[in-house]
Design a protein around this motif. Structure first.
Motif, PDB file in Angstrom:
ATOM      1  N   TYR A   1       0.842  -1.205   0.000  1.00 48.72           N
ATOM      2  CA  TYR A   1       0.000   0.000   0.000  1.00 48.72           C
ATOM      3  C   TYR A   1       0.875   1.252   0.000  1.00 48.72           C
ATOM      4  O   TYR A   1       0.665   2.181  -0.795  1.00 48.72           O
ATOM      5  CB  TYR A   1      -0.915   0.001   1.217  1.00 48.72           C
TER       6      TYR A   1
ATOM      7  N   HIS B   1       3.957   1.579  -0.893  1.00 54.92           N
ATOM      8  CA  HIS B   1       4.689   1.675  -2.156  1.00 54.92           C
ATOM      9  C   HIS B   1       3.809   2.262  -3.250  1.00 54.92           C
ATOM     10  O   HIS B   1       4.235   3.137  -4.033  1.00 54.92           O
ATOM     11  CB  HIS B   1       5.193   0.281  -2.556  1.00 54.92           C
ATOM     12  N   GLU B   2       2.562   1.811  -3.322  1.00 56.87           N
ATOM     13  CA  GLU B   2       1.632   2.317  -4.337  1.00 56.87           C
ATOM     14  C   GLU B   2       1.309   3.788  -4.089  1.00 56.87           C
ATOM     15  O   GLU B   2       1.182   4.579  -5.034  1.00 56.87           O
ATOM     16  CB  GLU B   2       0.349   1.482  -4.328  1.00 56.87           C
ATOM     17  N   VAL B   3       1.173   4.159  -2.806  1.00 60.14           N
ATOM     18  CA  VAL B   3       0.888   5.558  -2.474  1.00 60.14           C
ATOM     19  C   VAL B   3       2.010   6.457  -2.973  1.00 60.14           C
ATOM     20  O   VAL B   3       1.788   7.487  -3.633  1.00 60.14           O
ATOM     21  CB  VAL B   3       0.689   5.737  -0.961  1.00 60.14           C
TER      22      VAL B   3
ATOM     23  N   ASN C   1       4.287   5.848  -5.236  1.00 58.58           N
ATOM     24  CA  ASN C   1       4.361   5.839  -6.695  1.00 58.58           C
ATOM     25  C   ASN C   1       3.310   6.767  -7.303  1.00 58.58           C
ATOM     26  O   ASN C   1       3.588   7.523  -8.251  1.00 58.58           O
ATOM     27  CB  ASN C   1       4.188   4.429  -7.233  1.00 58.58           C
ATOM     28  N   SER C   2       2.094   6.696  -6.751  1.00 59.59           N
ATOM     29  CA  SER C   2       1.013   7.535  -7.289  1.00 59.59           C
ATOM     30  C   SER C   2       1.291   9.010  -7.049  1.00 59.59           C
ATOM     31  O   SER C   2       1.083   9.869  -7.928  1.00 59.59           O
ATOM     32  CB  SER C   2      -0.326   7.140  -6.652  1.00 59.59           C
ATOM     33  N   LEU C   3       1.752   9.374  -5.821  1.00 62.57           N
ATOM     34  CA  LEU C   3       2.051  10.764  -5.499  1.00 62.57           C
ATOM     35  C   LEU C   3       3.180  11.303  -6.366  1.00 62.57           C
ATOM     36  O   LEU C   3       3.171  12.465  -6.788  1.00 62.57           O
ATOM     37  CB  LEU C   3       2.420  10.895  -4.015  1.00 62.57           C
ATOM     38  N   LYS C   4       4.197  10.458  -6.634  1.00 59.12           N
ATOM     39  CA  LYS C   4       5.302  10.891  -7.481  1.00 59.12           C
ATOM     40  C   LYS C   4       4.817  11.162  -8.899  1.00 59.12           C
ATOM     41  O   LYS C   4       5.314  12.082  -9.592  1.00 59.12           O
ATOM     42  CB  LYS C   4       6.395   9.827  -7.495  1.00 59.12           C
ATOM     43  N   GLU C   5       3.848  10.371  -9.349  1.00 59.64           N
ATOM     44  CA  GLU C   5       3.289  10.592 -10.676  1.00 59.64           C
ATOM     45  C   GLU C   5       2.507  11.906 -10.721  1.00 59.64           C
ATOM     46  O   GLU C   5       2.482  12.603 -11.736  1.00 59.64           O
ATOM     47  CB  GLU C   5       2.365   9.427 -11.065  1.00 59.64           C
ATOM     48  N   ILE C   6       1.868  12.243  -9.555  1.00 58.74           N
ATOM     49  CA  ILE C   6       1.009  13.434  -9.516  1.00 58.74           C
ATOM     50  C   ILE C   6       1.832  14.707  -9.351  1.00 58.74           C
ATOM     51  O   ILE C   6       1.661  15.688 -10.090  1.00 58.74           O
ATOM     52  CB  ILE C   6      -0.026  13.328  -8.376  1.00 58.74           C
TER      53      ILE C   6
END
Length: 207
Positions: free
Chosen positions: A180, A182-184, A186-191
């Protein structure tokens, strides 16, 4: 009361069957066997084991003592007979008295040797019997601990299985939480990109 007597009789029959099963086996003298002593490294000898151990030790000492006595007396007899033979041609009352005394000593030695040999003839069977009794009592003593250990091993097996199941569940929870996070990230870095996420992370640590 009757049931207790029956149980005791059955135990005696079991003991007898065990003793019968070892007849003809080359059973070592237990008190002289390091493997036997290794069974009691924890000092867990019962009073009956200690009693039989002392009895067996006494019999072995008696056997050794009588054998030594006979060997010494036979040597003494040989020396006395040599003296008699050496002085055979000597005449005189003093020499006759000396030879008579030596013959008496030889007769006494013969009698004592025979007496010792009579006892020595009985000792092997006594030693064998006590040794077998000691083996039986040894088994009774050590198997009490064996049964305690078996019961405890069963309890530990159950406990280990519960711990394994709990550990498996916790490892799965840990993995899910790590996934979880790790996914958070990754998603924030994309945003917002890497740098803002790192700045926010550092600010959280300082709180």
């Amino acid at each position: 009361m009757k049931q207790k007597k029956t149980k005791k009789k059955q135990m005696n029959q079991k003991d007898a069957r065990f003793l019968q099963s070892i007849q003809g086996e080359n059973l070592p003298i237990l008190t002289l066997d390091p493997s036997w002593h290794a069974l009691f490294v924890n000092g867990n000898k019962s009073s009956e084991v200690r009693r039989l151990e002392r009895r067996l030790t006494d019999l072995l000492k008696q056997q050794g003592r009588l054998n030594n006595e006979n060997r010494d007396m036979k040597g003494q007899k040989k020396r006395l007979m040599g003296r008699i033979f050496y002085n055979m041609s000597d005449m005189g009352e003093e020499n006759d008295r000396r030879k008579a005394k030596q013959r008496e000593m030889i007769e006494e030695i013969n009698m004592r040797v025979v007496q010792n040999e009579d006892v020595l003839g009985l000792l092997p069977e006594q030693i064998k019997r006590v040794n077998e009794e000691l083996l039986l009592e040894t088994l009774k003593t050590v198997y009490q601990q064996v049964e305690v250990n078996r019961e405890r091993i069963g309890q530990l097996d159950d406990s280990i299985e519960r711990i394994r199941a709990e550990l498996s569940a916790r490892l799965l929870e840990k993995q899910n939480r790590e996934n979880y996070n790790h996914e958070v990230f990754n998603s924030l870095k994309e945003i917002v990109g890497m740098k803002p996420v790192e700045i926010y992370e550092e600010s959280r640590k300082k709180q």
